[in-house]
Structure formats: C-alpha cells, structure tokens
Scaffold this motif. Structure first.
Motif, PDB file in Angstrom:
ATOM      1  N   GLU A 106     -44.369  37.421  30.006  1.00  0.00           N
ATOM      2  CA  GLU A 106     -43.573  36.385  29.317  1.00  0.00           C
ATOM      3  C   GLU A 106     -42.550  35.768  30.280  1.00  0.00           C
ATOM      4  O   GLU A 106     -42.310  34.559  30.262  1.00  0.00           O
ATOM      5  CB  GLU A 106     -42.869  36.993  28.103  1.00  0.00           C
ATOM      6  CG  GLU A 106     -43.840  37.318  26.969  1.00  0.00           C
ATOM      7  CD  GLU A 106     -43.184  38.127  25.866  1.00  0.00           C
ATOM      8  OE1 GLU A 106     -41.971  38.386  25.956  1.00  0.00           O
ATOM      9  OE2 GLU A 106     -43.904  38.507  24.919  1.00  0.00           O
ATOM     10  N   ALA A 107     -41.959  36.624  31.115  1.00  0.00           N
ATOM     11  CA  ALA A 107     -41.006  36.095  32.114  1.00  0.00           C
ATOM     12  C   ALA A 107     -41.728  35.131  33.057  1.00  0.00           C
ATOM     13  O   ALA A 107     -41.189  34.076  33.415  1.00  0.00           O
ATOM     14  CB  ALA A 107     -40.374  37.242  32.899  1.00  0.00           C
ATOM     15  N   GLY A 108     -42.957  35.492  33.432  1.00  0.00           N
ATOM     16  CA  GLY A 108     -43.740  34.622  34.312  1.00  0.00           C
ATOM     17  C   GLY A 108     -44.039  33.294  33.659  1.00  0.00           C
ATOM     18  O   GLY A 108     -43.946  32.224  34.297  1.00  0.00           O
ATOM     19  N   GLU A 109     -44.384  33.333  32.367  1.00  0.00           N
ATOM     20  CA  GLU A 109     -44.679  32.071  31.669  1.00  0.00           C
ATOM     21  C   GLU A 109     -43.430  31.198  31.570  1.00  0.00           C
ATOM     22  O   GLU A 109     -43.494  29.968  31.707  1.00  0.00           O
ATOM     23  CB  GLU A 109     -45.256  32.378  30.282  1.00  0.00           C
ATOM     24  CG  GLU A 109     -46.732  32.764  30.354  1.00  0.00           C
ATOM     25  CD  GLU A 109     -47.193  33.610  29.181  1.00  0.00           C
ATOM     26  OE1 GLU A 109     -46.420  33.780  28.222  1.00  0.00           O
ATOM     27  OE2 GLU A 109     -48.331  34.116  29.247  1.00  0.00           O
ATOM     28  N   THR A 110     -42.279  31.845  31.339  1.00  0.00           N
ATOM     29  CA  THR A 110     -41.022  31.081  31.303  1.00  0.00           C
ATOM     30  C   THR A 110     -40.789  30.380  32.641  1.00  0.00           C
ATOM     31  O   THR A 110     -40.433  29.197  32.699  1.00  0.00           O
ATOM     32  CB  THR A 110     -39.831  32.024  31.017  1.00  0.00           C
ATOM     33  OG1 THR A 110     -40.075  32.678  29.771  1.00  0.00           O
ATOM     34  CG2 THR A 110     -38.519  31.273  30.956  1.00  0.00           C
ATOM     35  N   GLU A 111     -41.005  31.136  33.715  1.00  0.00           N
ATOM     36  CA  GLU A 111     -40.792  30.562  35.047  1.00  0.00           C
ATOM     37  C   GLU A 111     -41.802  29.461  35.359  1.00  0.00           C
ATOM     38  O   GLU A 111     -41.472  28.443  35.955  1.00  0.00           O
ATOM     39  CB  GLU A 111     -40.885  31.667  36.108  1.00  0.00           C
ATOM     40  CG  GLU A 111     -39.696  32.606  36.099  1.00  0.00           C
ATOM     41  CD  GLU A 111     -38.390  31.874  36.329  1.00  0.00           C
ATOM     42  OE1 GLU A 111     -38.233  31.277  37.401  1.00  0.00           O
ATOM     43  OE2 GLU A 111     -37.538  31.868  35.418  1.00  0.00           O
ATOM     44  N   LEU A 112     -43.028  29.683  34.910  1.00  0.00           N
ATOM     45  CA  LEU A 112     -44.075  28.680  35.159  1.00  0.00           C
ATOM     46  C   LEU A 112     -43.742  27.377  34.441  1.00  0.00           C
ATOM     47  O   LEU A 112     -43.884  26.280  34.990  1.00  0.00           O
ATOM     48  CB  LEU A 112     -45.432  29.223  34.671  1.00  0.00           C
ATOM     49  CG  LEU A 112     -46.673  28.477  35.142  1.00  0.00           C
ATOM     50  CD1 LEU A 112     -46.737  28.428  36.658  1.00  0.00           C
ATOM     51  CD2 LEU A 112     -47.934  29.162  34.604  1.00  0.00           C
ATOM     52  N   SER A 113     -43.246  27.494  33.202  1.00  0.00           N
ATOM     53  CA  SER A 113     -42.915  26.277  32.458  1.00  0.00           C
ATOM     54  C   SER A 113     -41.713  25.578  33.087  1.00  0.00           C
ATOM     55  O   SER A 113     -41.529  24.372  32.912  1.00  0.00           O
ATOM     56  CB  SER A 113     -42.653  26.597  30.985  1.00  0.00           C
ATOM     57  OG  SER A 113     -41.515  27.417  30.885  1.00  0.00           O
ATOM     58  N   ALA A 114     -40.884  26.344  33.820  1.00  0.00           N
ATOM     59  CA  ALA A 114     -39.749  25.722  34.524  1.00  0.00           C
ATOM     60  C   ALA A 114     -40.179  25.151  35.871  1.00  0.00           C
ATOM     61  O   ALA A 114     -39.364  24.586  36.594  1.00  0.00           O
ATOM     62  CB  ALA A 114     -38.637  26.753  34.735  1.00  0.00           C
ATOM     63  N   GLY A 115     -41.465  25.338  36.193  1.00  0.00           N
ATOM     64  CA  GLY A 115     -41.978  24.769  37.455  1.00  0.00           C
ATOM     65  C   GLY A 115     -41.681  25.623  38.671  1.00  0.00           C
ATOM     66  O   GLY A 115     -41.819  25.170  39.802  1.00  0.00           O
ATOM     67  N   SER A 116     -41.253  26.872  38.439  1.00  0.00           N
ATOM     68  CA  SER A 116     -40.929  27.741  39.572  1.00  0.00           C
ATOM     69  C   SER A 116     -42.108  28.676  39.853  1.00  0.00           C
ATOM     70  O   SER A 116     -42.242  29.736  39.238  1.00  0.00           O
ATOM     71  CB  SER A 116     -39.662  28.537  39.263  1.00  0.00           C
ATOM     72  OG  SER A 116     -39.397  29.409  40.322  1.00  0.00           O
ATOM     73  N   PHE A 117     -42.950  28.246  40.779  1.00  0.00           N
ATOM     74  CA  PHE A 117     -44.166  29.013  41.074  1.00  0.00           C
ATOM     75  C   PHE A 117     -43.843  30.372  41.702  1.00  0.00           C
ATOM     76  O   PHE A 117     -44.502  31.365  41.415  1.00  0.00           O
ATOM     77  CB  PHE A 117     -45.069  28.222  42.026  1.00  0.00           C
ATOM     78  CG  PHE A 117     -45.820  27.100  41.348  1.00  0.00           C
ATOM     79  CD1 PHE A 117     -45.564  26.753  40.040  1.00  0.00           C
ATOM     80  CD2 PHE A 117     -46.796  26.397  42.034  1.00  0.00           C
ATOM     81  CE1 PHE A 117     -46.248  25.720  39.409  1.00  0.00           C
ATOM     82  CE2 PHE A 117     -47.501  25.371  41.423  1.00  0.00           C
ATOM     83  CZ  PHE A 117     -47.217  25.030  40.101  1.00  0.00           C
ATOM     84  N   ASP A 118     -42.829  30.403  42.573  1.00  0.00           N
ATOM     85  CA  ASP A 118     -42.533  31.645  43.290  1.00  0.00           C
ATOM     86  C   ASP A 118     -42.168  32.775  42.328  1.00  0.00           C
ATOM     87  O   ASP A 118     -42.706  33.879  42.417  1.00  0.00           O
ATOM     88  CB  ASP A 118     -41.364  31.430  44.266  1.00  0.00           C
ATOM     89  CG  ASP A 118     -41.817  30.641  45.488  1.00  0.00           C
ATOM     90  OD1 ASP A 118     -43.040  30.514  45.683  1.00  0.00           O
ATOM     91  OD2 ASP A 118     -40.950  30.163  46.231  1.00  0.00           O
ATOM     92  N   THR A 119     -41.239  32.476  41.428  1.00  0.00           N
ATOM     93  CA  THR A 119     -40.805  33.538  40.513  1.00  0.00           C
ATOM     94  C   THR A 119     -41.892  33.849  39.489  1.00  0.00           C
ATOM     95  O   THR A 119     -42.060  35.004  39.089  1.00  0.00           O
ATOM     96  CB  THR A 119     -39.496  33.151  39.800  1.00  0.00           C
ATOM     97  OG1 THR A 119     -39.510  31.752  39.542  1.00  0.00           O
ATOM     98  CG2 THR A 119     -38.301  33.497  40.634  1.00  0.00           C
ATOM     99  N   ALA A 120     -42.645  32.823  39.065  1.00  0.00           N
ATOM    100  CA  ALA A 120     -43.748  33.074  38.123  1.00  0.00           C
ATOM    101  C   ALA A 120     -44.774  34.011  38.777  1.00  0.00           C
ATOM    102  O   ALA A 120     -45.257  34.959  38.136  1.00  0.00           O
ATOM    103  CB  ALA A 120     -44.412  31.756  37.734  1.00  0.00           C
ATOM    104  N   ARG A 121     -45.078  33.753  40.032  1.00  0.00           N
ATOM    105  CA  ARG A 121     -46.070  34.594  40.717  1.00  0.00           C
ATOM    106  C   ARG A 121     -45.567  36.031  40.838  1.00  0.00           C
ATOM    107  O   ARG A 121     -46.294  36.991  40.615  1.00  0.00           O
ATOM    108  CB  ARG A 121     -46.349  34.008  42.100  1.00  0.00           C
ATOM    109  CG  ARG A 121     -47.554  34.623  42.789  1.00  0.00           C
ATOM    110  CD  ARG A 121     -47.842  33.910  44.089  1.00  0.00           C
ATOM    111  NE  ARG A 121     -46.664  33.805  44.903  1.00  0.00           N
ATOM    112  CZ  ARG A 121     -46.225  32.683  45.442  1.00  0.00           C
ATOM    113  NH1 ARG A 121     -46.877  31.559  45.273  1.00  0.00           N
ATOM    114  NH2 ARG A 121     -45.137  32.676  46.169  1.00  0.00           N
ATOM    115  N   GLU A 122     -44.270  36.159  41.144  1.00  0.00           N
ATOM    116  CA  GLU A 122     -43.646  37.488  41.255  1.00  0.00           C
ATOM    117  C   GLU A 122     -43.801  38.246  39.938  1.00  0.00           C
ATOM    118  O   GLU A 122     -44.187  39.421  39.910  1.00  0.00           O
ATOM    119  CB  GLU A 122     -42.160  37.282  41.593  1.00  0.00           C
ATOM    120  CG  GLU A 122     -41.375  38.531  41.807  1.00  0.00           C
ATOM    121  CD  GLU A 122     -41.282  38.927  43.266  1.00  0.00           C
ATOM    122  OE1 GLU A 122     -41.324  38.032  44.119  1.00  0.00           O
ATOM    123  OE2 GLU A 122     -41.214  40.144  43.533  1.00  0.00           O
TER     124      GLU A 122
END
Lengths: 204, 459
Positions: free
Chosen positions: B28-44
């Motif tokens: 869920e944290a990754g999806e939040t980051e992905l929707s914010a356009g932050s690939f690095d943190t989403a991938r992490e």
C-alpha cells in the motif's frame, strides 16, 4: 545538525512505543534510515508504520522524510494531515521542519510564524538555523509586496486547489491574505479570504 | 540502464519467514508513492513487500512496470535534446508521448514551441495558451505567443506579450523578452530606418603612406524594407541611400543608392534565400559604378551552431574615367560557422573567396581569407563586438608572367547602446593595413565614428 536533533527526538518518541508493536518497529527502522540519510527507505518505513498502527504520529515523520526528498508540496500536505490526525505529536523540531517546507514553497510569512515559535526551544543549532531563515525572510520584506506578488500567490493557490492539494492551496491563499495586509492598501483580500474558505470547506 | 537501476530491479530475495500483513502495508505504501509519481520510493516499498510475501502478483507486476518505465528514456528529456539539436519534428513525437504520460503545462509549452518551429502556428496557439494558464510556464508561453503574433503581423499583441514576459524573474527569459520587445517595435511589413554616423579617417583617399590625408565626414543613411507577406517569410524588398560628405576632401564625397528584392524560404533549422539587387555609386559628384548582384545563401542551424554558405555574382560597370577597364564580373563565395551563447553573445568564423574577372585580363585577381566576429551582449541594452580579418589578393599574371600579391589586415571594435526601443547609440574604431608588392601600393587607415540610428516598423 538538524538530522542529529531529529534523530534524538525520534529516539525519545520511540522509547514510548511498546516493543513488539509492528508500527513501532517500522518507526524505528524509518528513524534509522532517516539518520543514515536514506530518506527513500525512511519514507517507506514511516508509511508502513502508519498503516500498521503507529497512527497519525507516523504522518509527522512521513512529512519530514518528504521534505528531505525535496517533495515540498507533499510535505506540506502531510504536515497538515499530521496536525489534524495527531496534534499531540507536534513539537518544535517538527515545527522547524514544517517551517523549512513552507520556506521552500515560498510560504514565507507562514514559515516565519512557525520559526518564531521554534526559537531556542529545539536547541542552539536549530535555533541558530531558525534565526538565519528568519533573517532571510525579513530581507524579502523590506518593501511592501507588489500587486503582482499577491496575484501570483492567488493564481498558484487556484492551481493547487484544482490539483487537489487543498492544504497547500489554503496555505497559499493565507499567504496572499497576509501579503495583502502588508500593503498600504489591501489588494484582493476578498479573493484570498474566499479562497481560504473554499480550500477549508473542501478539506477532508 | 545504470548499474544503480540494475541493482534496484534485480530479483528479490525472499525473507526467511513471510509476513503477509507487513507485506500488504509495504504494497500500500508503494502504491501511495507510485500515485505520487515517486518511482524510487515505490520500488523500495514494492521490493520489501515482495521480500516479505513473494506471492503478491500485482506487486511484482507493478515493480516490473516501474523498472521498464525507468529503463526507457524519458520522452520529455529526449524531446528537449532533439529540439535543442534543431529537430522539432522528432521532438514533437517525444513530447506527445510525454503528454500521454503526464499532461502538464510544461509539456504543452514544449509542444507549442515545436509547432511554432515547424511553422504550424494555428496548432501552436492553443498549446501555448494552455501553458499560459500555469504560472510556472506562463511567461515562457507569452514569449512564443508574442512570436506567433509577430509572425502574423500583429505587432501590438506581440509587444504586449514580450513586455509581460520581460518581467520574468528568470534573467535569461527576461533578457530574451526585452530583446524581442525591441524587435517588435522595429519590425513590421514596412520598416524605415535612418542613421547619422560622423566619421574620421586618417587616410581618406587610401593613398600611400607618404600621401595620406586625414579628414572627417558627415555620413547619413536611410533604408526602407518591406515584407509584404509578414515577418520572417517569403518575399522581401529593400532600398537604401547613403551619403558621405567630407569636411575638406570634397573630391571624395561619396553617395550610394541600392535596392534589392528576394525570396526567403524558412524551415525548422534551415533557411535559404535568393536575392537580386542593383547599386549605383558616385564619387566626388560623378557617377562611379553601376552594379547588379544575384545572391543565393543557405543556413542550417541545428541548435546553437549555425553553418552557412553563399554565392554572389556581381556584374560591375565602372563609369569613372580611367576605371572602365576594371568593369567585369565578381564571383564571391563564402562559408561561415557561428556559435550562439546564452544571453545573446556569439562567435562567428567565416571564409571568403572571390574571383574578379575584369574585362581587361591584366586587372583580374583572386582574393581569399578568413574573418572572425565576436559579439558580446553585455546587458539588455548594450552590445559590443570586435571583428578582424585577413585577405590575400593576387593579380593574374601579366604578359611578362608577373603576378602581384597584396595582403589586407582589418580590425575593428564597436559598441551599441539601445536608447529605448527604436534608437541606438553606436560607436566604432578600427584600422586596416595593406602590404603590396606594387610600388606605392601599401597604405593604412585608422577610422572612428560615433552616431545614432533609428528604426521603426509599420503595419
């Protein structure tokens, strides 16, 4: 230096979290990553902590990590959410981070207000940093703000409101209102007040 | 793909003990980051979710999509690179791809610029108006909307937009807008210009050193040019008059009149023109020379670099007594390369080769040599420059087999200061020197001038 102070603050805060609590484990992991400058990892851990029970307090640290990652707009939204969800989690160090985010977002008067509250309470180093920021802000306001400046803040606020960043929009409207108030004759104060209401009214 | 990205997208090693609940929180944290356009943190976050629960198929797919997207070049950056390289057509395709991914004002601005560069003004306008709605891109959009207005002949709208963009906090944008504002005041379907440049020469007759005569002169020039089809395109015509009256050496009073008509083709990064002109000159009150000229030129400007070439054929008919034998044809070819720096400064190098086929073969000659011009923009209103060149000339061999050789050295410095949008104060100083094998053929001259020029566009 801010990093060290923040880490120390986190250690104090986290000491109250029961061992074995999943949220607490991730808060500690986030604090460790934050201390090491791995802000990507810290942000993920703080978000996970929030989902696993650390609650609104984790949102304060999410905001701090977002600021460190240069995601200033999101940081301002997160600080606003944290204040609503866990007002008890607020302290002077986090206020300093919030002020830094506001400064980066050109919310100078809001930043100045927060920095005035920080003072020396967060320790001499953060106090000095806060004083330096306040000096820079004061240097920006040697002359009354021009009409074009108020226009810029209102236009930016409109855009942020349309983009769904309501806290940031509200802060920009408030900044426009404060800037208008610093002029010899107020300029578009009504538009700023209406914007604040619109942004606040649609806030979750 | 960088080694960092390779490492970030490598296979995930499962944890010794799965933790589905924590894995879900990471996902869920990754999806939040992905929707914010932050690939690095989403991938992490997704990698940690997969480590704790390798069965999360949607997380694995999301991670693969991130890695695929990051491995592909950013279309926006590719577009900027292509546009900078003078390839707006190719850049347009990349910006359209970027717009499909993220329809923001920055992409609308770049698409509008590409359409403008391609001459597709109707398609450019709505894109630039969209970019104008965002404060971050509004002033850049204003510059290009002003250029569209200028190209359409709407000088008042162009001036208004350039004036607006001139208030930008970005000094480069502000300087460009200020320069365009001046241009918009001096441009139009008809442009009238005039200049007065008093001048002093140490050797007005270009005589040998022993016979050099210093003199001053009043110099006035008027020119009118017209682009009936609008700015920067198609047909153009111009006419000019020049008169120089010496203070004492009146036998060197000089007058010239000329006119030209041409056609300019303009494509992205490429421009070419063909021009016919006629000239007449008088010296000391008597007709001296009649000439015609046909000039073809082309320039290719892939970004900051500009490369060009030209050829000119000039039939010359000398009318002054004793000069008739110099009449003939002059063929001039030139190559040039210039580099444009941020802020409007430039450096240009050129080479010129000329063949003078006089009707009297003994007076025919060749000339060739390099030239350099450095133009420095010192501020919004100040320009200065230096130019220098070397020309070697050699006559055709006469009946005795003798060929005389000359060398010309020329150096000049000048400065211009804009007085408002239509007046320019200018000054120059220079010198030239020849070294000739001909008896008494060597001479030198030092000159200086100060003057004002005015130009205004109409319609």
């Amino acid at each position: 230096m801010r990093l060290r102070a923040f880490a120390a603050m986190l250690a104090v805060l986290l000491s109250g979290i029961a061992r074995g609590d999943d949220g607490g484990t991730h808060l500690r992991a986030g604090a460790s990553a934050f201390r090491d400058g791995r802000y990507d990892r810290a942000l993920v851990e703080f978000r996970v902590a929030g989902r696993l029970g650390a609650g609104g307090e984790a949102t304060w640290y999410v905001a701090a990590a977002l600021l460190k990652l240069g995601r200033v707009d999101e940081a301002i939204e997160a600080f606003d959410a944290a204040e609503r969800e866990a007002p008890q989690g607020r302290d002077v160090v986090l206020d300093f981070y919030r002020a830094s985010a506001c400064y980066e977002a050109k919310l100078y008067l809001t930043a100045d207000r927060l920095l005035a509250q920080v003072g020396e309470k967060a320790g001499p180093r953060i106090g000095q940093e806060a004083a330096r920021l306040r000096e820079r802000i004061a240097a920006l306001f040697t002359q009354p703000p021009a009409e074009a400046v108020v226009d810029w803040y209102l236009a930016q606020a409109d855009l942020e409101l349309r983009a769904g960043r309501r806290a940031l929009a509200r802060a920009l409207y408030a900044e426009a209102a404060a800037l208008s108030g610093r002029r010899p004759t107020p300029y578009r104060a009504d538009a700023a007040a209406a914007g604040i209401q619109a942004a606040a009214g649609s806030a979750p | 793909m960088t080694w960092l990205l390779l490492a970030a997208c490598a296979a995930v090693e499962p944890a010794p003990r799965a933790d589905p609940m924590a894995a879900q929180a990471y996902a869920e944290a990754g999806e939040t980051e992905l929707s914010a356009g932050s690939f690095d943190t989403a991938r992490e976050a997704f990698r940690e979710a997969l480590r704790l629960d390798p069965s999360l198929l949607r997380v694995r797919e999301a991670l693969e999509r991130i890695c695929d997207a990051e491995a592909a070049p950013d279309p926006f950056e590719e577009g900027v690179r292509l546009l900078d390289a003078g390839r707006p057509g190719a850049a347009l395709e990349r910006f359209e791809e970027a717009r499909r991914r993220s329809p923001d004002a920055g992409t609308a601005l770049m698409l509008g610029i590409c359409r403008y560069e391609l001459g597709e003004d109707e398609a450019a306008r709505p894109l630039l108006l969209e970019a104008q709605d965002d404060p971050l891109t509004a002033q850049s959009a204003d510059v290009f909307l002003g250029l569209l207005a200028l190209r359409a002949g709407n000088r008042s709208e162009a001036a208004s937009r350039f004036a607006s963009a001139g208030g930008s906090a970005d000094p480069r944008l502000s300087a460009a807008a200020s320069e365009l504002l001046k241009l918009s005041r001096r441009a139009g379907r008809i442009v009238v210009g005039a200049a007065i440049d008093p001048r002093f020469d140490t050797n007005v007759a270009l005589a040998s050193d022993a016979e050099a005569r210093a003199d001053g002169a009043a110099v006035a020039a008027v020119n009118v040019s017209s682009r009936p089809l609008g700015w920067g395109r198609g047909l153009y015509v111009n006419a000019n008059l020049l008169y120089r009256q010496q203070f004492s050496a009146r036998d060197y009073d000089f007058a010239g009149a000329g006119g030209a008509a041409g056609w300019e083709w303009s494509r992205p990064a490429l421009a070419a023109s063909l021009e016919y002109g006629a000239e007449a000159y008088a010296l000391g009150g008597s007709l001296y020379l009649l000439a015609q000229r046909l000039t073809a030129s082309a320039h290719w400007t892939p970004g900051r670099l500009s490369l060009g070439g030209s050829y000119r054929l000039r039939p010359e008919d000398f009318r002054a007594s004793g000069w008739e034998s110099y009449s003939g044809y002059r063929h001039t070819a030139g190559l040039d390369a210039s580099w444009h720096f941020d802020g409007g400064s430039s450096l240009a190098l050129s080479w010129r080769g000329e063949r003078h086929d006089a009707f009297s073969a003994a007076l025919s000659d060749w000339e060739t040599g390099p030239w350099i011009l450095c133009l420095w923009r010192a501020g919004a209103d100040v320009r200065a420059g230096v130019q220098a060149g070397v020309l070697r000339r050699w006559d055709d061999a006469d009946e005795t087999g003798t060929s005389l050789r000359d060398m010309y050295l020329h150096g000049e410095a000048f400065a211009e200061y804009d007085l408002g949008t239509q007046w320019v104060l200018r000054a120059g100083v220079g010198a030239y020197r020849t070294a000739s094998q001909a008896q008494g053929g060597s001479y030198g001259n030092v000159f200086a001038s100060v003057g004002v020029a005015w130009a205004r566009g109409f319609f």
